[in-house]
Design an enzyme around this catalytic site. Structure first.
Site, short mmCIF file in Angstrom:
data_model
loop_
_atom_site.label_atom_id
_atom_site.label_comp_id
_atom_site.label_asym_id
_atom_site.label_seq_id
_atom_site.Cartn_x
_atom_site.Cartn_y
_atom_site.Cartn_z
N ASP A 40 6.11 -0.67 5.01
CA ASP A 40 5.69 0.73 4.94
C ASP A 40 5.26 1.26 6.30
O ASP A 40 5.12 0.51 7.26
CB ASP A 40 4.55 0.90 3.91
CG ASP A 40 3.49 -0.20 4.02
OD1 ASP A 40 3.41 -0.85 5.08
OD2 ASP A 40 2.74 -0.39 3.05
N ASP B 186 -7.08 -1.81 -5.57
CA ASP B 186 -6.66 -1.15 -6.82
C ASP B 186 -5.37 -1.76 -7.38
O ASP B 186 -4.76 -1.21 -8.29
CB ASP B 186 -6.47 0.36 -6.59
CG ASP B 186 -5.40 0.68 -5.56
OD1 ASP B 186 -4.78 -0.26 -5.00
OD2 ASP B 186 -5.17 1.88 -5.29
N HIS C 138 -2.55 -2.20 -5.69
CA HIS C 138 -1.29 -1.73 -5.10
C HIS C 138 -0.61 -2.82 -4.28
O HIS C 138 -1.27 -3.73 -3.76
CB HIS C 138 -1.48 -0.44 -4.28
CG HIS C 138 -2.23 -0.59 -3.00
ND1 HIS C 138 -3.19 0.31 -2.59
CD2 HIS C 138 -2.18 -1.51 -2.01
CE1 HIS C 138 -3.68 -0.05 -1.42
NE2 HIS C 138 -3.08 -1.15 -1.05
N GLU D 233 0.92 2.84 -5.37
CA GLU D 233 -0.39 2.99 -6.01
C GLU D 233 -0.23 2.91 -7.53
O GLU D 233 0.87 3.05 -8.06
CB GLU D 233 -0.97 4.36 -5.63
CG GLU D 233 -1.15 4.58 -4.13
CD GLU D 233 -2.39 3.89 -3.54
OE1 GLU D 233 -2.93 2.97 -4.18
OE2 GLU D 233 -2.80 4.27 -2.44
#
Ligand code: PGA
Length: 241
Positions: free
Chosen positions: A65, A133, A135, A140
């Site tokens: 990314d 979280d 991810h 996400e």
């Protein structure tokens, strides 16, 4: 899923390197990640290159990314991160390295082009971290499991987590990224995920023992048939088995 529990982050890096070193051979394609987690592994890869002459001249890499809108010269761009922590310290040719482009117009077309390159040059082993979280890359909670590389909005929790790299100022953190989708990540032939620290306990439990659910993106890895997960004791603390 093969789960390896190390004492601490240093030992986790050693265990991860033992997996990675099998792929440090001519012709291999490595999927690489940024963040704090892979730094210990990258240090061992650099030490191994210097001490044992392991060469990256015929290895290719694809990163997961990149932030949208951050110039590549910005020290917190993932392009700069990879050069500072790995690429400039080994003998990999620049043209063998790939980081998604987060600049300019028509990012959707650039994302599609990135997936095309990966399809033509399949990843042998994909290194991953995990967000608090759940991810993976910037996928996400809620991201469809079959998503290709795409532009995404960062959740507030991720912006907060990453603000430590931007003088603790959330307003300096980009709000979007170009990320390999989970569909792209799942095409890798093997996956190596590292998680260390108590703040990853819940995400790790969801990934390994939870339902496969888009609310914990990493849970999809239960469906991949070659996954190694390296944890330290703190990240593994909530696992029941
Ligand atoms: P970290 O990030 O390695 O900096 O904890 C992991 C991630 O968000 O994927």
């Amino acid at each position: 899923m093969k789960v390896i529990i190390a004492k601490d982050a240093n030992e986790a890096a050693v265990k991860a390197f033992e997996v990675m070193k099998e792929y440090l051979k001519p012709g291999k394609v490595l999927g690489l990640a940024t963040g704090s987690t892979p730094l210990g592994l990258y240090k061992l890869m650099v030490e191994d290159h210097k001490a044992n002459g392991t060469s990256y001249k015929d290895i290719k890499t694809f990163n997961l990314d990149e932030y949208v809108g951050l110039p590549i010269e910005h020290p917190e761009s993932y392009y700069a991160f990879m050069h500072r922590n790995l690429f400039d310290l080994i003998d990999i040719p620049e043209e063998n390295t790939h980081v998604p482009c987060g600049l300019g117009d028509d990012l959707d077309a650039k994302c599609a082009e990135y997936d095309k390159m990966i399809d033509e040059c399949p990843v042998d082993i994909q290194l991953l971290g995990i967000g608090s979280d759940g991810h993976i890359a910037f996928n996400e909670p809620g991201t469809p499991f079959d998503a290709p590389t795409h532009v995404c909005d960062l959740q507030e929790s991720t912006i907060k987590d990453n603000s430590r790299f931007f003088d603790g100022d959330m307003s300096k953190v980009p709000t979007q990224a170009c990320t390999q989708g989970i569909g792209t990540i799942m095409k890798a032939k093997a996956i190596l995920l590292i998680a260390t620290g108590a703040n990853k306990q819940d995400a790790v439990k969801g990934m390994i023992e939870g339902e496969i659910d888009v609310n914990c993106p990493a849970s999809i890895l239960q469906k991949h048939d070659d996954v190694t997960i390296v944890l330290d004791e703190a990240a593994a603390a909530k696992l029941s088995k």
